[in-house]
Design a protein around this motif. Structure first.
Motif, PDB file in Angstrom:
ATOM      1  N   GLN A 430       0.845  -1.194   0.000  1.00 35.94           N
ATOM      2  CA  GLN A 430       0.000   0.000   0.000  1.00 35.94           C
ATOM      3  C   GLN A 430       0.880   1.243   0.000  1.00 35.94           C
ATOM      4  OE1 GLN A 430      -3.389   0.706   0.147  1.00 35.94           O
ATOM      5  NE2 GLN A 430      -3.842  -1.436  -0.287  1.00 35.94           N
ATOM      6  N   MET A 431       0.453   2.241  -0.744  1.00 36.88           N
ATOM      7  CA  MET A 431       1.209   3.486  -0.707  1.00 36.88           C
ATOM      8  C   MET A 431       0.910   4.238   0.576  1.00 36.88           C
ATOM      9  SD  MET A 431       1.282   5.001  -4.509  1.00 36.88           S
ATOM     10  CE  MET A 431      -0.134   4.213  -5.202  1.00 36.88           C
ATOM     11  N   SER A 432       1.840   5.050   0.986  1.00 36.14           N
ATOM     12  CA  SER A 432       1.648   5.867   2.173  1.00 36.14           C
ATOM     13  C   SER A 432       2.387   7.182   2.018  1.00 36.14           C
ATOM     14  CB  SER A 432       2.153   5.129   3.410  1.00 36.14           C
ATOM     15  OG  SER A 432       2.354   6.050   4.459  1.00 36.14           O
ATOM     16  N   GLY A 433       1.622   8.268   2.024  1.00 37.56           N
ATOM     17  CA  GLY A 433       2.220   9.587   1.892  1.00 37.56           C
ATOM     18  C   GLY A 433       3.103   9.905   3.087  1.00 37.56           C
ATOM     19  N   ARG A 434       2.637   9.471   4.248  1.00 37.69           N
ATOM     20  CA  ARG A 434       3.346   9.785   5.482  1.00 37.69           C
ATOM     21  C   ARG A 434       4.704   9.089   5.542  1.00 37.69           C
ATOM     22  NH1 ARG A 434       2.902   7.768  10.193  1.00 37.69           N
ATOM     23  NH2 ARG A 434       1.331   6.273   9.549  1.00 37.69           N
ATOM     24  N   LYS A 435       4.732   7.861   4.996  1.00 37.50           N
ATOM     25  CA  LYS A 435       5.989   7.105   5.057  1.00 37.50           C
ATOM     26  C   LYS A 435       6.872   7.362   3.834  1.00 37.50           C
ATOM     27  CE  LYS A 435       3.843   3.276   7.551  1.00 37.50           C
ATOM     28  NZ  LYS A 435       3.164   2.009   7.224  1.00 37.50           N
ATOM     29  N   GLY A 436       6.412   8.199   2.929  1.00 35.85           N
ATOM     30  CA  GLY A 436       7.206   8.445   1.729  1.00 35.85           C
ATOM     31  C   GLY A 436       7.177   7.270   0.780  1.00 35.85           C
ATOM     32  N   LEU A 437       6.161   6.421   0.947  1.00 30.89           N
ATOM     33  CA  LEU A 437       6.077   5.201   0.146  1.00 30.89           C
ATOM     34  C   LEU A 437       5.085   5.421  -0.993  1.00 30.89           C
ATOM     35  CD1 LEU A 437       7.278   2.389   0.256  1.00 30.89           C
ATOM     36  CD2 LEU A 437       5.402   1.686   1.727  1.00 30.89           C
TER      37      LEU A 437
END
Length: 627
Positions: A430-437
RNA sequence: GGACCCGUAGCUCAGCCUGGAUAGAGCGGGUGGCUUCGGACCACCAGGCCAUGGGUUCGAAUCCCAUCGGGCCCUCCA
C-alpha cells in the motif's frame, strides 16, 4: 443511434410476434452475438420453453419462420440454432450505408439518457500538503472520464475538486515549517508540492516518533488553522494555495479540468454544518448519548453497523460531519453561502472558479453548481463513511441522488518499492504519503514521455523536435489514462514502473497506432472520398467486422453511462483497433481493384478514424496523426 | 469479533449486474508472415476441474449459502 436502434427494432418485432401468438410476455434479451453465431442473438426460446412445454430448439425453429420479409430491413436472415438461440444475420449491403453515413456525423452515438439533467461529479480531493502520486491519479482519471461519459449521455455535468485545506495533514507541514526549520523555499528548482510532500511532510511526521513535544504542537497548529484570523491560518492559506497550484499543473498535464474548487476551510467557516446539525436533530436522524462509551456525543446509526460519532463530547464535529454539509450543498439542499470568483483559465481555455466567502463579492452573479444528482469519486476504503452520507442524502431528498463511485486502491509492486530504496515483504505494498512510500505522478509522466520520445525518434527519422514532443506527450498521457481506466473498479491496480512502460499489446499506444496507420492511408489520397454510395461493395469479413464494431459504439456508450463504467469504453477502443488492424493487414486499401471499391474503403477508414477518435475522446486520450 | 472487495491460462486481466452456444484477450513460451497503405503489426500453436464444497435451475464462471486463501475498513484521527 445505429446498433441500439437495430436491436430495438428486433425486440419490438419479436414482441409483436409473441403477442400475436398470445404468449405470456417475458423479459427477453436481444444482443450482439459472439463470432460464429450470426450477428445478433435472442434468448426468447429459452424463456418460453417452460410456458409452452417445448424445447427451446423447437420454439426457435417455429419463431424463425414468423418473421416476414421486410419486417426488419437491415436483417438478411433469421435462423434457429440447434442450441435453441434465435440468431439474426445483418444485411450488410444495407447496414454498411447506414453505419458509415451516421458515423461521420458530429455527435455520432451521443445518447439522450440524461435529458440535460444537472449532475455534479466530485473527484481528486487531495490534501494540499503534497504532490499527487499514482494512487491519486486513478481517482482523477476515473472522475474525469466519468464526467466525459455523462456528457456524452447528455447530462449537464459540473466538475468539482474539494480542497481539504484545514486538516491534520496540513497542520503537519506547518509544524515542519514553523518548528523543524524547513526553509519556505524548496531547494534548487524542486516543485513546491514535491518539496512539501517528499521532504517536509515525511520528515516532520517521522520526527513525531522521537519528539513528543513536536506532536503536541500539531494539535495546537490545527486549532489555530481553524481560526481564520490567526497568523498560522494565514500562513496555512498561503502554503496550501501554493501546493494546490502545483497539483493543478499535474492534472492539467493529464488533460483534466474542473469547474470549481471548493475549500474545506470555507465550508467550516460558512456554518453550513451548524445548519445541517439542527436539521439532523429536528429530523431525528441523530441521537444524543447519555451514557455508555459514547456518552456526551451525538451519533448516527446505520443498520448493521456501529454507531458513528458526529459530534464529540467536547462539542467538536468529526471528519464525517464535514462531509455531510458538503454533500447537502452539492445537492442544493441548503442555501448557498458562497460567492464565486475566477481562479484561473485552464489549459483548455475553460474557466476555473473557486468559492469565496468574501462579502464584497456577494453581489456577483451566483454560479449554480448544485445538481439533481451527485457522484463522489473516492476509493473504497471510505465506503463506510460514504454509505452514511448516501443514506442521509436519500432521506433528505430521494433514493439515488447521491452516488459514491468507489474503486480499489493502487499499490506498488515489490520491484517498484525496491527501486525507491525501501525494503518490504510481500508482492505489493500500500502506498503511504506519510511514510514516503509512493511514486509521484509527475515522475511517472516524465519517465513515460522520455520513453515514448526515444521510441518515436527511433522509428521516425524525419520528425521535427516539436512533433516528437507532441507525440511523446500524447502517447504518455494516453498510456497513463488507459492503464487507470482499463481494469475493473474493484480490482487493485499494482503499479510497476517497468510494466507501465509497455507499449505493445493491449495498450494505449496500440490503439493510437491503429489511428496513425489509418492516417497514412488517407494522406496518400488527393481527392475527397464520396460518401454517397457504393458501400455494399464492402463485403469481406474484415470489412464487415470493422463496420459492426463501428456500429456498436452506441451500445457501449449506453452501457458505460448507465453503469458508470469507464472501462467499457476502454475495452471498446481496443476492440475497435483490433478490428481495424486486422482489416489493415488483409485488405490493401490503396490497391483496391476498382475506383468505387477504393472510394468505399476510404470512407470506411474515415468512418473508423472518426469513431475511434470520439471513443478515445471519452477517455480523454488524443488520437495522433503519426507517432 | 463485525462490514466490504478480490480469487478465471505461468503472469496481468475481460466475461458475472441481466444464467444459456465452443470461457475470451494481452504478456510470457513456440511457429509462420514485409518487392505494394508504417512490424508500436498480422496469422497460427501450446496453455483452464472459472479457489473448494453445497444449493437453486431444464441449464451456473455468472444467482444463493458455507469454507479456504488474499486485501481493506471498523479511533471521541483526518
Amino acid at each position: 443511434m445505429v446498433f441500439l436502434k437495430l436491436l430495438e427494432n428486433i425486440r419490438c418485432k419479436t414482441a409483436e410476434i409473441l403477442d400475436a401468438k398470445n404468449y405470456t410476455p417475458v423479459q427477453f434479451s436481444v444482443e450482439s452475438a459472439k463470432p460464429g453465431f450470426g450477428d445478433i442473438t435472442c434468448n426468447v426460446p429459452f424463456l418460453l420453453s417452460k410456458q409452452l412445454k417445448k424445447s427451446p430448439q423447437e420454439i426457435s425453429v417455429e419463431l424463425s419462420r414468423l418473421y416476414q420479409f421486410g419486417d426488419l430491413p437491415q436483417i438478411k436472415k433469421v435462423e434457429s440454432h440447434p442450441s435453441g438461440y434465435l440468431n439474426f444475420e445483418i444485411d450488410y449491403t444495407k447496414f454498411n450505408n447506414i453505419v458509415i453515413s451516421a458515423s461521420i456525423e458530429e455527435n455520432y452515438c451521443s445518447l439522450d439518457i440524461g435529458k440535460k439533467e444537472k449532475i455534479v461529479v466530485e473527484h481528486t480531493s487531495v490534501n494540499p500538503n503534497k504532490a499527487l502520486h499514482v494512487g491519486h491519479i486513478r481517482n482523477v482519471i476515473l472522475g474525469d472520464v466519468v464526467s466525459k461519459i455523462l456528457k456524452k449521455g447528455n447530462y449537464d455535468v459540473k466538475v468539482l475538486n474539494y480542497v481539504d485545506d484545514s486538516g491534520l495533514q496540513v497542520a503537519d507541514i506547518i509544524v515542519g515549517f514553523k518548528y523543524s526549520g524547513f526553509s519556505k523555499e524548496p531547494p534548487n528548482d524542486e516543485k513546491f508540492d514535491h518539496y512539501c510532500g517528499d521532504t517536509v511532510y515525511v520528515k516532520t511526521t517521522e520526527k513525531y516518533e522521537s519528539d513528543k513535544q513536536l506532536e503536541e504542537k500539531r494539535h495546537e497548529i490545527l486549532k489555530q488553522i481553524e481560526d481564520r484570523t490567526s497568523d498560522v491560518s494565514k500562513m496555512a492559506q498561503t502554503i496550501t494555495r501554493r501546493v494546490l497550484a502545483e497539483q493543478l499543473k499535474t492534472v492539467w498535464n493529464l488533460g483534466v479540468f474542473y469547474d470549481c474548487l471548493n475549500f474545506e476551510s470555507q465550508i467550516i467557516h460558512s456554518k453550513l454544518w451548524e445548519k445541517i446539525f439542527e436539521k439532523l436533530k429536528s429530523d431525528n436522524q441523530i441521537k444524543y448519548e447519555d451514557s455508555g462509551d459514547n456518552a456526551g456525543c451525538w451519533v448516527i446509526s446505520t443498520e448493521g453497523e456501529d454507531d458513528k460519532i458526529l459530534v464529540r463530547s467536547n462539542g467538536v464535529a468529526t471528519y464525517i460531519a464535514k462531509d455531510i454539509p458538503y454533500a447537502a450543498w452539492k445537492l442544493g439542499l441548503v442555501d448557498d453561502p458562497f460567492s464565486y470568483k475566477i481562479y484561473s483559465t485552464q489549459n483548455n481555455s475553460q474557466k476555473l472558479y473557486e468559492t469565496t466567502l468574501d462579502e464584497n463579492l456577494k453581489q456577483n452573479e451566483k454560479l449554480n453548481l448544485s445538481g439533481n444528482k451527485v457522484i463522489t469519486v473516492i476509493d473504497n476504503r471510505q465506503i463506510r463513511l460514504q454509505k452514511i452520507v448516501t443514506n442521509l442524502m436519500a432521506k433528505f431528498k430521494e433514493n439515488g441522488v447521491y452516488t459514491h463511485l468507489g474503486y480499489e486502491s493502487v499499490t506498488l509492486s515489490a520491484d517498484t518499492v525496491k527501486s525507491l530504496g525501501i525494503s518490504v515483504d510481500g508482492e505489493s505494498t500500500q502506498m503511504s504519503g506519510r511514510k514516503g512510500l509512493y511514486v509521484n505522478a509527475d515522475a511517472v509522466l516524465e519517465t513515460l514521455i522520455q520513453r515514448v520520445y526515444n521510441e518515436s525518434k527511433n522509428r521516425n527519422k524525419n520528425l521535427s523536435e516539436s512533433e516528437l514532443q507532441n507525440i511523446a506527450n500524447t502517447v504518455a498521457v494516453g498510456t497513463i489514462r488507459y492503464e487507470m481506466i482499463k481494469p475493473d473498479l474493484d480490482k487493485i491496480i499494482t503499479f510497476d514502473l517497468k510494466t507501465s512502460l509497455r507499449l505493445e499489446g493491449d495498450t494505449c499506444s496500440y490503439i493510437q497506432y491503429s489511428y496513425a496507420r489509418a492516417s497514412r492511408i488517407l494522406e496518400k489520397i488527393q481527392t475527397e472520398p464520396n460518401f454517397n454510395s457504393g458501400f455494399e461493395l464492402l463485403s469481406s469479413n474484415f470489412e464487415k467486422n470493422l463496420i459492426k464494431k463501428i456500429a456498436m459504439f452506441d451500445v457501449q456508450v449506453n452501457d458505460s453511462v448507465k453503469n458508470l463504467s469507464p472501462k467499457v469504453i476502454a475495452r471498446y477502443c481496443y476492440d475497435l483497433s483490433v478490428a481495424f488492424s486486422s482489416f489493415y493487414e488483409h485488405v490493401k486499401v490503396l490497391a483496391s481493384e476498382t475506383p468505387d471499391l477504393l472510394n468505399a474503403r476510404l470512407c470506411l477508414v474515415i468512418s473508423f478514424q472518426k469513431t475511434l477518435k470520439s471513443a478515445l475522446g471519452l477517455l480523454g486520450i488524443d488520437a495522433p496523426e503519426r507517432m
